[in-house]
Design an enzyme around this catalytic site. Structure first.
Site, mmCIF file in Angstrom:
data_model
loop_
_atom_site.group_PDB
_atom_site.id
_atom_site.type_symbol
_atom_site.label_atom_id
_atom_site.label_comp_id
_atom_site.label_asym_id
_atom_site.label_seq_id
_atom_site.Cartn_x
_atom_site.Cartn_y
_atom_site.Cartn_z
ATOM 1 N N HIS A 1 26.744 33.350 39.897
ATOM 2 C CA HIS A 1 27.936 33.584 40.709
ATOM 3 C C HIS A 1 27.541 33.838 42.170
ATOM 4 O O HIS A 1 26.548 34.519 42.442
ATOM 5 C CB HIS A 1 28.711 34.796 40.209
ATOM 6 C CG HIS A 1 29.598 34.509 39.038
ATOM 7 N ND1 HIS A 1 30.495 33.450 39.027
ATOM 8 C CD2 HIS A 1 29.759 35.149 37.842
ATOM 9 C CE1 HIS A 1 31.152 33.459 37.880
ATOM 10 N NE2 HIS A 1 30.726 34.472 37.144
ATOM 11 N N CYS B 1 28.545 28.296 43.691
ATOM 12 C CA CYS B 1 29.753 27.735 44.306
ATOM 13 C C CYS B 1 29.751 27.944 45.814
ATOM 14 O O CYS B 1 29.156 28.891 46.327
ATOM 15 C CB CYS B 1 30.997 28.384 43.716
ATOM 16 S SG CYS B 1 31.220 28.090 41.958
#
Length: 262
Positions: free
Chosen positions: A166, A240
């Site tokens: 993440h 991301c």
């Protein structure tokens, strides 16, 4: 002549209803705002706190387990060869001493699904987190762990050892991997050895479907100028981008430079 103002009760009722409606709408908006604020606090602060604490506990647990097994002379089993293992002979990143070190250390064993089995350390980012098998959110990433892409190689094997993490929330271990520069080191510790990779390339942004960045010879098909042409011992870190979105992917590649038995 004095005029007497006539007050219609229906008009008073309408005004009272409008005031109540406005007041109720305002209360509803405030309530929604508070709920949204609490959700943001939970997502951004609380999930980070919980995930980081859990990841730190897991790192300590792995270290204790490995220290307790330090006297065990057994060598962990080597996974069965796959197509990516034998697709092409990978050149050694260290033709002399490195080759000797690799021949003395077995590659990391294939881990159990969703269980932490290695530790990732990035000194520049002051990062030390567990690595688990798989990239599911609930089973791995939301715990603050880094996840190993199934089907890619394990540390120490020829090909591509690819990881995901993440960038925001749930520990956000890969939030600052965009700051990594060439020759920064990344260490992967397992029960049997420590593998050191050196950062080599960064792909600042590519499509989420650009799966070729984690192939045995990683190369972007969306941005073909980024990646490699020859077999080797690669590390891939993916997350991301931009922050707080999942629209694109940020990729950092490294190459194996050394192996050291525990």
């Amino acid at each position: 002549m004095v005029r007497v103002r006539v007050v219609r009760h229906s008009g008073l009722r309408r005004r009272a209803l409008r005031r109540r409606a406005l007041w109720g709408g305002g209360e509803l908006l405030v309530t929604v705002g508070v709920v949204l604020l609490l959700l943001v606090v939970h997502q951004v602060w609380w999930t980070n706190r919980e995930a980081r604490a859990g990841a730190e506990r897991e790192v300590r647990a792995l270290e204790r387990a490995w220290d307790g097994a330090a006297g065990d002379p057994g060598t962990p089993p080597v996974p069965a060869a796959t197509d990516t293992d034998t697709a092409a002979p990978a050149p050694s990143p260290e033709p002399s001493a490195g080759t000797r070190r690799r021949s003395a250390v077995a590659p990391a064993p294939r881990p159990d699904w969703s269980r932490a089995y290695a530790i990732l350390t990035i000194p520049r980012l002051n990062l030390r987190v567990p690595i688990a098998e798989g990239i599911s959110k609930s089973g791995v990433l939301n715990k603050g762990y880094v996840g190993h892409y199934p089907g890619t190689q394990q540390p120490g094997q020829a090909g591509n050892f690819a990881l995901a993490g993440h960038r925001n929330t749930h520990g956000e271990p890969f939030r600052y991997i965009n700051r990594l520069a060439p020759r920064d080191t990344v260490r992967v510790e397992t029960r049997s050895a420590t593998y050191t990779y050196a950062v080599d390339q960064t792909l600042a942004q590519t499509a989420a479907h650009d799966g070729s960045v984690i192939r045995p010879i990683p190369r972007s098909t969306v941005k073909p100028g980024h990646g490699y042409d020859d077999p080797g011992y690669y590390l891939t870190l993916t997350t991301c981008t931009p922050e707080y979105t999942s629209k694109y992917r940020l990729v950092v590649w490294g190459k194996l430079v050394s192996m050291r038995p525990r």
